[in-house]
Design a protein around this motif. Sequence first.
Motif, PDB file in Angstrom:
ATOM      1  N   LYS A 750      36.757 -66.017 -51.447  1.00 52.90           N
ATOM      2  CA  LYS A 750      38.206 -65.863 -51.489  1.00 52.90           C
ATOM      3  C   LYS A 750      38.585 -65.174 -52.794  1.00 52.90           C
ATOM      4  CE  LYS A 750      39.125 -69.981 -48.721  1.00 52.90           C
ATOM      5  NZ  LYS A 750      39.817 -71.287 -48.676  1.00 52.90           N
ATOM      6  N   LEU A 751      39.570 -64.263 -52.708  1.00 49.65           N
ATOM      7  CA  LEU A 751      39.995 -63.540 -53.910  1.00 49.65           C
ATOM      8  C   LEU A 751      40.615 -64.467 -54.938  1.00 49.65           C
ATOM      9  CD1 LEU A 751      41.485 -60.260 -52.376  1.00 49.65           C
ATOM     10  CD2 LEU A 751      39.264 -60.594 -53.443  1.00 49.65           C
ATOM     11  N   THR A 752      41.224 -65.555 -54.496  1.00 46.47           N
ATOM     12  CA  THR A 752      41.789 -66.507 -55.458  1.00 46.47           C
ATOM     13  C   THR A 752      40.688 -67.146 -56.299  1.00 46.47           C
ATOM     14  OG1 THR A 752      41.741 -68.179 -53.714  1.00 46.47           O
ATOM     15  CG2 THR A 752      43.811 -66.986 -54.033  1.00 46.47           C
ATOM     16  N   ASP A 753      39.544 -67.468 -55.650  1.00 49.07           N
ATOM     17  CA  ASP A 753      38.425 -68.026 -56.408  1.00 49.07           C
ATOM     18  C   ASP A 753      37.847 -66.994 -57.357  1.00 49.07           C
ATOM     19  OD1 ASP A 753      38.780 -70.352 -54.986  1.00 49.07           O
ATOM     20  OD2 ASP A 753      37.252 -69.849 -53.477  1.00 49.07           O
ATOM     21  N   PHE A 754      37.793 -65.725 -56.916  1.00 46.41           N
ATOM     22  CA  PHE A 754      37.253 -64.676 -57.793  1.00 46.41           C
ATOM     23  C   PHE A 754      38.188 -64.420 -58.978  1.00 46.41           C
ATOM     24  CE2 PHE A 754      36.324 -60.084 -58.678  1.00 46.41           C
ATOM     25  CZ  PHE A 754      35.067 -60.319 -59.213  1.00 46.41           C
ATOM     26  N   LYS A 755      39.495 -64.597 -58.766  1.00 49.17           N
ATOM     27  CA  LYS A 755      40.442 -64.451 -59.867  1.00 49.17           C
ATOM     28  C   LYS A 755      40.154 -65.477 -60.956  1.00 49.17           C
ATOM     29  CE  LYS A 755      45.332 -64.917 -61.071  1.00 49.17           C
ATOM     30  NZ  LYS A 755      46.676 -65.300 -60.589  1.00 49.17           N
ATOM     31  N   ASN A 756      39.845 -66.724 -60.559  1.00 45.35           N
ATOM     32  CA  ASN A 756      39.526 -67.755 -61.549  1.00 45.35           C
ATOM     33  C   ASN A 756      38.247 -67.404 -62.299  1.00 45.35           C
ATOM     34  OD1 ASN A 756      41.752 -69.205 -60.655  1.00 45.35           O
ATOM     35  ND2 ASN A 756      40.532 -70.361 -59.125  1.00 45.35           N
ATOM     36  N   SER A 780      40.713 -52.606 -58.919  1.00 45.69           N
ATOM     37  CA  SER A 780      41.415 -53.447 -57.941  1.00 45.69           C
ATOM     38  C   SER A 780      40.453 -53.810 -56.801  1.00 45.69           C
ATOM     39  CB  SER A 780      42.652 -52.731 -57.384  1.00 45.69           C
ATOM     40  OG  SER A 780      42.255 -51.550 -56.679  1.00 45.69           O
ATOM     41  N   ILE A 781      40.708 -54.966 -56.223  1.00 45.43           N
ATOM     42  CA  ILE A 781      39.898 -55.450 -55.093  1.00 45.43           C
ATOM     43  C   ILE A 781      40.866 -55.919 -54.013  1.00 45.43           C
ATOM     44  CG2 ILE A 781      38.166 -57.116 -54.305  1.00 45.43           C
ATOM     45  CD1 ILE A 781      37.159 -57.325 -57.117  1.00 45.43           C
ATOM     46  N   ARG A 782      40.616 -55.463 -52.764  1.00 48.42           N
ATOM     47  CA  ARG A 782      41.438 -55.889 -51.651  1.00 48.42           C
ATOM     48  C   ARG A 782      40.565 -55.980 -50.396  1.00 48.42           C
ATOM     49  NH1 ARG A 782      43.003 -51.371 -48.517  1.00 48.42           N
ATOM     50  NH2 ARG A 782      42.435 -49.371 -49.487  1.00 48.42           N
ATOM     51  N   ARG A 783      41.081 -56.769 -49.429  1.00 45.01           N
ATOM     52  CA  ARG A 783      40.377 -56.926 -48.147  1.00 45.01           C
ATOM     53  C   ARG A 783      41.091 -56.074 -47.104  1.00 45.01           C
ATOM     54  NH1 ARG A 783      37.367 -61.262 -45.576  1.00 45.01           N
ATOM     55  NH2 ARG A 783      37.789 -62.643 -47.349  1.00 45.01           N
ATOM     56  N   CYS A 784      40.317 -55.219 -46.422  1.00 42.13           N
ATOM     57  CA  CYS A 784      40.899 -54.352 -45.408  1.00 42.13           C
ATOM     58  C   CYS A 784      41.002 -55.083 -44.076  1.00 42.13           C
ATOM     59  CB  CYS A 784      40.091 -53.078 -45.263  1.00 42.13           C
ATOM     60  SG  CYS A 784      38.371 -53.369 -44.787  1.00 42.13           S
ATOM     61  N   GLU A 785      41.523 -54.443 -43.065  1.00 39.52           N
ATOM     62  CA  GLU A 785      41.750 -55.076 -41.767  1.00 39.52           C
ATOM     63  C   GLU A 785      40.447 -55.423 -41.060  1.00 39.52           C
ATOM     64  OE1 GLU A 785      44.151 -52.414 -39.574  1.00 39.52           O
ATOM     65  OE2 GLU A 785      45.950 -52.681 -40.820  1.00 39.52           O
ATOM     66  N   PHE A 789      35.541 -55.926 -48.060  1.00 37.87           N
ATOM     67  CA  PHE A 789      36.180 -55.887 -49.367  1.00 37.87           C
ATOM     68  C   PHE A 789      36.019 -54.476 -49.950  1.00 37.87           C
ATOM     69  CE2 PHE A 789      35.274 -60.413 -48.909  1.00 37.87           C
ATOM     70  CZ  PHE A 789      36.458 -60.995 -49.338  1.00 37.87           C
ATOM     71  N   LEU A 790      37.111 -53.973 -50.547  1.00 40.09           N
ATOM     72  CA  LEU A 790      37.094 -52.651 -51.181  1.00 40.09           C
ATOM     73  C   LEU A 790      37.339 -52.817 -52.677  1.00 40.09           C
ATOM     74  CD1 LEU A 790      39.188 -50.515 -48.637  1.00 40.09           C
ATOM     75  CD2 LEU A 790      36.697 -50.720 -48.827  1.00 40.09           C
ATOM     76  N   LEU A 791      36.392 -52.288 -53.485  1.00 43.12           N
ATOM     77  CA  LEU A 791      36.499 -52.330 -54.939  1.00 43.12           C
ATOM     78  C   LEU A 791      36.768 -50.907 -55.422  1.00 43.12           C
ATOM     79  CD1 LEU A 791      36.230 -53.780 -57.685  1.00 43.12           C
ATOM     80  CD2 LEU A 791      33.769 -53.390 -57.550  1.00 43.12           C
TER      81      LEU A 791
END
Length: 813
Positions: A750-756, A780-785, A789-791
């Motif tokens: 989860k991106l929230t865990d990676f943020k921590n 930036s990191i985001r999850r596509c449809e 994950f895209l970095l």
Amino acid sequence: MTSIIKLQVFSGAKDEGPLCYLLQIDGDYILLDCGWDERFDTKYIEELKPFIPKISAVLISHPDILHLGALPYLVGKCGLHAPVYATVPVFKMGQMFIYDWIYSHKDVEDFQHFSLEDLDLAVERVEQVKYNQTVVLKGDSGVNFTALPAGHMLGGSIWRICRVTGEDIIYSVDFNHKKERHLNGCSFENFNRPHLLITGAHHISLPQMRRKDRDELLVNKILRTVRQRGDCMIVIDTAGRILEIAHLLDQLWSNTDAGLSTYNLVMLSHVASSVVQFAKSQLEWMNEKLYRYDSTRSNPFNLRNVHLCHSHDDLMKIRSPRVVLCSNIDMESGFSRELFLEWCTDSRNGVILTGRPSNFTLAAKLVNLAENSADGKLTTDERFLNLTVKKRQPLDGEELIEYRRRKAERDAEETRQKMERARRQAHIMNDESDDSDDEDSLIITSNHQKLGHDQKDDFHNSDVHCFDIMAKWDNQQKQSFFKTTKKSFPIYPYLEEKVRWDEYGEIIKLEEYTVAPLKDIVVKKGKDDQVIVKKESEEDMEHEYNEHDESVEVEEMPTKCVEYKYRVEVVCRVEFIEYEGISDGESTKKLLAGLQPRQIIIVHGSIQDTRELFAYFKDHGVAQGKIDAPAIGQLVDASVESFIYQVALSDALLADIQFKEISEENGLAWIDARVVEKEAIEGLTALSITDQHQHQQSSSDLNNEENGEEPMDQTEQIPTKERIRGNLILDILPNKQIPCHDAVFVNDPKLTDFKNVLTEKGYKAEFLSGTLLINGGTCSIRRCETGYFLLEGALSKDYYKLRHLFYDQFAVL
């Protein structure tokens, strides 16, 4: 996920013998029933022995000998340690079956196959279950099983075996869908298209009568026999179907209009009273009418009109005419065979058989004669039977003299050993005594055992009181450096007992406070007259004396076992009325067809019955997959997929594997290996079955039997070098042959865990429209449809560091 499912048939296929099947589900082995019969054939048990250490559980469906007769032998002699699962009535009534079986043989021969101690060990292995109770097999295989009502006998079960992968296996033999007087019928409503159905074809081709007509026929035949002052013997089992007939006849005897109360109704077996007591306490397993009786009514199995007899002497005390329910149903042993030899020579008597045992038994011969007879009367040619008679008879003449001589030698040796042990014990007690002042104490040995109070009063008249007195002065005195003139001589024997204590004080001996039985008190009146006041009768005193005096032993009459051939003329009526309580052929076919199983294995039935059921399934397309009718010793592969194999990892490959941890106690590894065949296997490591020809084998065997030909040997059809399932192994693949593969990312972070994680590393991270911006947007990191994950970011040291941190959130293979 699929499973490897195989069934090995050890006994009970294409015949009516005992049932025993070994079911393999991947690495778990489940034994389905373990019956035996009067032949005590150990051939199939020897074939089963290599698999006994691997058996995970034993499932028992019915309590009779054909379903659990070999359990004491497997536990006591073969070392079976797996838990045994059975319903509560099967557990209790099964013990009654085996107890009666053992005692029936011990009455006429030296029974050596297993002992009562072996039966006790087997009983300790049994875990009792209830209907619809799910039991999970020990281990992590995910196999569970459930017992469902089967009818036929009290506690009889249909076993449903399931696995977490979804495969359902139904083991259903000897079931009855009809409601009876004391049992409910079975139901298949809870089964929905099982993967495998293991069922029987027992007597599927034989017609059956309606219950009302059958009961009327039984009563008429009984009345015809007893009204001509004859005895009627009903041959039935020990603790199964006997409950149905006993309940029926007890109700008839209770009806005053039936006119049966003048005749005696008897239940004869070694465990008759125990069977009735167990039946009283198991009403919740029976018909609702019996279970829901009001408080004004008595227990339906009180059987007020039934005399319970446990021996032939008990039966002789009951006057004729008598109706006797006696075991065993095959008439190879027990009271049924004994009474038949005694009663068959009287034309007034009658024998009613209620079941069809195996063909080799006396009962099966009589059933065939009864079906071909005219109203129970055998023809002149059929009257004579050659039977083997076994009995115990008392010793006489030289045999009795030799027996007594050997017994005297054994008793003398036992007495000598007891005296020697008593001497050693006296030595120990003298050495431990702290209060003794005399160093030259006596060693006293008594060869008498503890006597009752009456014998103690007549001590001076008893010849059993004998003491060995040995003075230490003579030959056992202690050596001392100083001379002494003190000598010890034999004196009146006395040994002071040491007072023993525990945490509560002095240990109390109960025998010292036992009140002696009162004797006759004589009161004199005058010179010649006297009045005797009797406190207790002589019989009561003798009974109490025998209870408390362990030394009183009733000497049994020495006997020997004899066996001889006997030609008997059967003059009595011999008739057959079917009371087996098994579904008729038409109903069985429709019930099993309604299940729509994917695969079917037909077991337990004669060749004719098996052929008929096999043809019905084939003609009506019941099974979506294959239908097998294996012979004894044959193995059936019922795996979910056709091309599924079980392989083992070599030690070298296992040592080379590097696991990637994905969670606690869970890891993954990528393996590049090759499948090779084991060069040699010592013993049986798995249920081996070939990849091909197995289904054709069972079908061709059945077709050959229909044409009157002998089935071909399986070993002649299959090449010896053919690859065998369960004989494969994974070995290391050489480095030059290892192909490249794309990286596999296992996990869903989860991106929230990676943020921590980034915050702990000193990076600035924040979310903007679902995108995680790092260091003000440099990356930036985001999850596509699609879920990937895209970095994104400029190529720099920070970019590669961030990518490495993000890769650490996965298990990369």
